[in-house]
Scaffold this motif. Structure first.
Motif, PDB file in Angstrom:
ATOM      1  N   SER A 192       4.304 -19.863   3.292  1.00  0.00           N
ATOM      2  CA  SER A 192       3.371 -18.267   2.820  1.00  0.00           C
ATOM      3  C   SER A 192       2.201 -17.886   2.937  1.00  0.00           C
ATOM      4  N   VAL A 193       2.170 -17.013   3.975  1.00  0.00           N
ATOM      5  CA  VAL A 193       0.717 -16.759   4.207  1.00  0.00           C
ATOM      6  C   VAL A 193      -0.258 -15.844   3.431  1.00  0.00           C
ATOM      7  N   ILE A 194      -0.683 -16.257   3.130  1.00  0.00           N
ATOM      8  CA  ILE A 194      -2.071 -14.839   2.283  1.00  0.00           C
ATOM      9  C   ILE A 194      -3.023 -14.237   3.083  1.00  0.00           C
ATOM     10  N   VAL A 195      -2.896 -12.697   4.255  1.00  0.00           N
ATOM     11  CA  VAL A 195      -4.567 -13.165   4.547  1.00  0.00           C
ATOM     12  C   VAL A 195      -5.033 -11.579   3.923  1.00  0.00           C
ATOM     13  N   THR A 196      -6.719 -11.836   4.861  1.00  0.00           N
ATOM     14  CA  THR A 196      -7.824 -10.512   3.433  1.00  0.00           C
ATOM     15  C   THR A 196      -8.180 -10.706   5.063  1.00  0.00           C
ATOM     16  N   ASN A 197      -9.152  -9.304   3.829  1.00  0.00           N
ATOM     17  CA  ASN A 197     -10.212  -9.225   5.248  1.00  0.00           C
ATOM     18  C   ASN A 197     -11.508  -8.144   4.569  1.00  0.00           C
ATOM     19  N   ALA A 198     -12.319  -7.810   5.087  1.00  0.00           N
ATOM     20  CA  ALA A 198     -13.123  -6.747   4.459  1.00  0.00           C
ATOM     21  C   ALA A 198     -12.705  -5.758   5.502  1.00  0.00           C
ATOM     22  N   ALA A 199     -12.454  -4.292   4.579  1.00  0.00           N
ATOM     23  CA  ALA A 199     -11.541  -3.606   5.623  1.00  0.00           C
ATOM     24  C   ALA A 199     -12.804  -1.813   4.701  1.00  0.00           C
ATOM     25  N   GLY A 200     -12.649  -0.882   5.861  1.00  0.00           N
ATOM     26  CA  GLY A 200     -13.602   0.880   5.452  1.00  0.00           C
ATOM     27  C   GLY A 200     -12.430   1.217   5.036  1.00  0.00           C
ATOM     28  N   GLY A 201     -12.765   2.132   3.585  1.00  0.00           N
ATOM     29  CA  GLY A 201     -11.673   2.928   2.748  1.00  0.00           C
ATOM     30  C   GLY A 201     -12.049   3.937   3.382  1.00  0.00           C
TER      31      GLY A 201
END
Ligand SMILES: O=P(O)(O)O[C@H]1O[C@H](CO)[C@@H](O)[C@H]1O
Ligand SMILES: Nc1nc2[nH]cnc2c(=O)[nH]1
Length: 294
Positions: free
Chosen positions: A114-123
């Motif tokens: 399993s891979v948990i991918v996180t990021n910072a993003a604009g709403g």
């Protein structure tokens, strides 16, 4: 290897790096976590740490932007063997998508499930607030529409099929678990679900582009994640994606506020602790679920 073209990495390259790392740790990770901009703190919850700097790992792409430490951390989270990437690389840094997704196929060869991918993003979604955590339910691969796609080029059947289905790229079970964990931790007022759109960057959106993304059905926008998820799904990994909404993307010409990377990093650092709790709880419950189903 570090040429800017697709399929610049061969099966032997992935294998060499995998073996190099597995020869230096006894851990055999089942879960991999990719920490987005300013989110390297997610790896602080790991016990029995063994760390490698990206520049010391053969074939591994090296992060060039602040907020991406460039450290691969092996360890355990509540007994589950894990590997955390403190930082990733992006297309706009000049890397090919083959290099951007290099760690994913390496994880596959290591036995990660399993891979948990996180990021910072604009709403983009008008209802989203800064600090919200969006569980990604689907994505739009905008660079992919223009042929900038990590699976272009000869297909290596050892990883997956030529025409993979992407309608269920984000595991329903993991998404449900993420919402449950968030609710149990008292975060339900800022846990959302939505569609992530990847743009190449490095500039933030014009207002006309932001308006277009809104019409297209995007809830959040960023410059990563989609290539990693696409390659992970192609090789049969289970995927969860989490976007931290670090800023609102303006769709209004009368608004004066301007987004900048310092603000992105500041919000990431502010929310990293709660995201860390969610990710560690999730890993523990995943382990519990797999014990119960085996
Ligand atoms: O997606 P991560 O790596 O979190 O980084 C995000 O933050 C940077 C811009 O603020 C871009 O790189 C964008 O993709
Ligand atoms: N493209 C894009 N990436 C981001 N990463 C963090 N915030 C943003 C944003 O507003 N736009």
């Amino acid at each position: 290897l570090h040429e800017n073209n697709n399929n610049c990495c061969s099966f032997e390259d992935y294998k060499l790096t995998t073996d190099w790392l597995l020869n230096r740790t006894n851990l055999r990770p089942k879960v991999a976590v990719i920490c987005g901009s300013g989110l390297g703190l997610l790896a602080d919850a790991v016990s029995n740490k063994v760390s490698f700097r990206y520049q010391d790992i053969p074939n591994f792409p090296v992060s060039t932007v602040p907020g991406h430490e460039g450290c691969l951390v092996f360890g355990t989270v509540d007994e589950t063997p894990c590997v955390f990437m403190q930082g990733r690389v992006h297309l706009y840094e000049g890397y090919s998508l083959c290099q951007v997704t290099f760690p994913i196929r390496m994880f596959k060869l290591m036995g990660v499930e399993s891979v948990i991918v996180t990021n910072a993003a604009g709403g983009i979604c008008p209802d989203f607030k800064v600090g919200d955590i969006m569980v990604i339910k689907d994505h739009i691969n905008l660079p992919g529409f223009a042929g900038e796609h990590p699976l272009c080029g000869p297909n290596d059947e050892r990883f997956g099929i030529r025409f993979p289905c992407m309608s269920d790229a984000y595991s329903k079970q993991m998404r449900r678990l993420a919402v449950d964990v968030g609710t149990d931790l008292g975060c339900s007022n800022f846990i959302r679900e939505g569609v992530y759109c990847m743009v190449s960057g490095p500039n933030f959106e014009t207002i006309a582009e932001a308006r277009m993304l809104l019409v297209l059905g995007c809830d959040a926008v960023g410059m990563s994640t989609v290539p990693e998820v696409t390659v992970a799904k192609h090789c049969g990994l289970r995927v969860l994606g989490l976007s931290l909404i670090t800023n609102k993307v303006s769709v209004d010409y009368s608004r004066e506020e301007k987004v900048n990377y310092e603000e992105v990093l500041q919000i990431s650092k502010m929310r990293a602790e709660v995201l860390q709790k969610i990710v560690t709880q999730l890993i523990s419950r995943l382990q519990q679920q797999s014990i119960n189903t085996h």
